[in-house]
Write an enzyme that holds these catalytic residues in place. Structure first.
Site, PDB file in Angstrom:
ATOM      1  N   THR A   1     -19.794 -45.646 -25.957  1.00  0.00           N
ATOM      2  CA  THR A   1     -18.292 -45.553 -25.848  1.00  0.00           C
ATOM      3  C   THR A   1     -17.204 -44.635 -25.705  1.00  0.00           C
ATOM      4  OG1 THR A   1     -17.627 -47.202 -26.751  1.00  0.00           O
ATOM      5  CG2 THR A   1     -19.273 -48.230 -24.380  1.00  0.00           C
ATOM      6  N   GLY A   2     -16.224 -44.290 -25.854  1.00  0.00           N
ATOM      7  CA  GLY A   2     -14.984 -43.443 -25.549  1.00  0.00           C
ATOM      8  C   GLY A   2     -15.819 -42.156 -25.833  1.00  0.00           C
ATOM      9  N   ALA A   3     -16.832 -41.927 -24.848  1.00  0.00           N
ATOM     10  CA  ALA A   3     -17.505 -39.948 -25.268  1.00  0.00           C
ATOM     11  C   ALA A   3     -16.720 -39.154 -24.301  1.00  0.00           C
ATOM     12  CB  ALA A   3     -19.012 -40.688 -24.550  1.00  0.00           C
ATOM     13  N   SER A   4     -15.535 -39.437 -24.125  1.00  0.00           N
ATOM     14  CA  SER A   4     -14.940 -38.287 -23.021  1.00  0.00           C
ATOM     15  C   SER A   4     -14.300 -37.135 -24.207  1.00  0.00           C
ATOM     16  CB  SER A   4     -14.412 -38.153 -21.770  1.00  0.00           C
ATOM     17  OG  SER A   4     -12.612 -39.474 -23.007  1.00  0.00           O
ATOM     18  N   SER A   5     -14.295 -37.640 -25.087  1.00  0.00           N
ATOM     19  CA  SER A   5     -13.179 -37.021 -26.263  1.00  0.00           C
ATOM     20  C   SER A   5     -13.835 -37.375 -27.140  1.00  0.00           C
ATOM     21  CB  SER A   5     -11.860 -36.522 -26.055  1.00  0.00           C
ATOM     22  OG  SER A   5     -11.377 -38.438 -26.484  1.00  0.00           O
ATOM     23  N   GLY A   6     -12.967 -36.398 -28.124  1.00  0.00           N
ATOM     24  CA  GLY A   6     -13.302 -36.977 -30.001  1.00  0.00           C
ATOM     25  C   GLY A   6     -14.197 -36.863 -30.653  1.00  0.00           C
TER      26      GLY A   6
ATOM     27  N   GLY B   1     -16.263 -39.156 -29.884  1.00  0.00           N
ATOM     28  CA  GLY B   1     -17.625 -40.078 -29.084  1.00  0.00           C
ATOM     29  C   GLY B   1     -18.104 -38.792 -28.877  1.00  0.00           C
TER      30      GLY B   1
ATOM     31  N   SER C   1     -11.685 -48.037 -38.614  1.00  0.00           N
ATOM     32  CA  SER C   1     -10.832 -46.940 -38.701  1.00  0.00           C
ATOM     33  C   SER C   1     -10.405 -47.803 -40.270  1.00  0.00           C
ATOM     34  CB  SER C   1      -9.517 -47.540 -38.204  1.00  0.00           C
ATOM     35  OG  SER C   1      -8.460 -46.597 -39.426  1.00  0.00           O
TER      36      SER C   1
ATOM     37  N   TYR D   1      -2.789 -51.207 -33.172  1.00  0.00           N
ATOM     38  CA  TYR D   1      -4.130 -49.835 -33.475  1.00  0.00           C
ATOM     39  C   TYR D   1      -4.281 -51.088 -35.032  1.00  0.00           C
ATOM     40  CZ  TYR D   1      -6.919 -45.931 -34.872  1.00  0.00           C
ATOM     41  OH  TYR D   1      -7.681 -45.596 -35.064  1.00  0.00           O
TER      42      TYR D   1
END
Length: 324
Positions: A9-14, A16, A139, A152
């Site tokens: 998940t969160g694979a579109s950037s960063g 992931g 984190s 956050y």
């Protein structure tokens, strides 16, 4: 060994996205999830070029029905889920009195419930299989809070607590399913460009800053060698140690010595564009805007955690051997 099936998940950037690229080089089958369809489709092409296989599932992790559908799609398309990697996140910068209830709720839904839903969806499939692993990217702020990131920080604390409870339950019943939680330091990802800011300027990560590859390599290490918690980056370890050794004075020390409030502000005017309520647009990217200040390796992570990155003095190149 048959190829691994990994949901990210969160694979579109960063982190992931970088994790997907590293796994693609090792021939993994990936199920890529995020809200940005354009970025996911571009990543699928990159994964294919590198030798992996990728399926795309547009998913808002804040919605349980969509996360459950992601798990079902992974099994339908790839036959199983060997590892589920929770990377999706968003951020709001500002003092608590400046945040709306809607903004706080949405941030908690994405950052905390997104990973909780991921763990639960993966758990159901893995119990049927009799094996599997979950890797949560939390984190270092899950251990030590900082100002201006209250939602956050609260969400990451929740991820760590939920994951540990789940891990203990699985250990109690003798389950082979594993749960690992990574605690990264500040990472140079597009998170800061996509964050909602109440400061009038764009935010920035508190130094020291590391490149996303440092965390992605730690994810691969956790897939092959599960462990309950792993701090990634010496900066995060310092935060953890300050909190553990002097918890009452940690916040005061951060504010006085680290000047952490000032260090989270850039001199760039906020563009009022964020991905809190709507998806980011464009092709997606691994790195953020702070590459010149970011470290490409972490001596602490490679030496202390013994992660075989092949790029550090304590980590000779070792083939990736995921456990099954």
């Amino acid at each position: 060994m048959s190829e691994q099936v990994v949901v990210i998940t969160g694979a579109s950037s960063g982190v992931g996205r970088e994790t997907a690229l590293l796994l693609a080089e090792r021939g993994a089958t990936l199920v890529l999830a995020a809200r940005n369809a354009e970025a996911l489709n571009g990543l699928r092409d990159e994964v294919t070029r590198l030798g992996g296989t990728a399926h795309v599932q547009v998913t808002d992790v804040a919605e349980w029905d969509q996360v459950r559908a992601l798990a079902e799609a992974a099994v339908t398309r790839a036959g199983r889920i060997d590892t589920w990697v929770n990377c999706a996140a968003t951020a709001i910068y500002g003092q608590v009195h400046e945040l709306t209830a809607e903004e706080i709720t949405r941030a908690i839904q994405v950052i905390l419930l997104g990973q909780v839903y991921g763990m639960k969806a993966a758990l159901g499939r893995m119990r049927e299989q009799g094996e599997g692993g979950i890797v949560n990217v939390a984190s270092a702020l899950a251990v030590q809070a900082v100002p201006l990131q209250s939602a956050y920080v609260a969400a990451k604390h929740g991820v760590l607590g939920f994951a540990e409870s789940l891990r203990m339950e699985l250990e109690h019943e003798g389950s082979p399913i594993t749960v690992s939680t990574l605690l990264p330091s500040s990472i140079n990802t597009p998170l800061f460009e996509h964050a909602r800011s109440k400061m009038g300027v764009l935010p920035q990560p508190v130094p020291p800053i590391y490149q996303p590859r440092v965390v992605a390599e730690a994810v691969l290490h956790a897939i092959a060698h599960p462990q309950s918690q792993m701090v990634v980056g010496g900066g995060g370890k310092m935060l953890e140690m300050v909190h553990r050794l002097a918890p009452r004075s940690a916040a005061t020390a951060l504010l006085r010595v680290g000047k952490v409030v000032r260090k989270q502000r850039t001199d760039r005017t906020d563009d009022n564009v964020d991905n809190l309520l709507t998806p980011s647009t464009g092709p997606g990217a691994v790195d953020g805007a702070f590459g010149r200040r970011a470290k490409s390796t972490s001596l602490y992570t490679s030496c202390w955690s013994n992660i075989p990155t092949g790029s550090g003095p304590c980590s000779p190149a070792v083939p990736w051997r995921p456990q099954r």
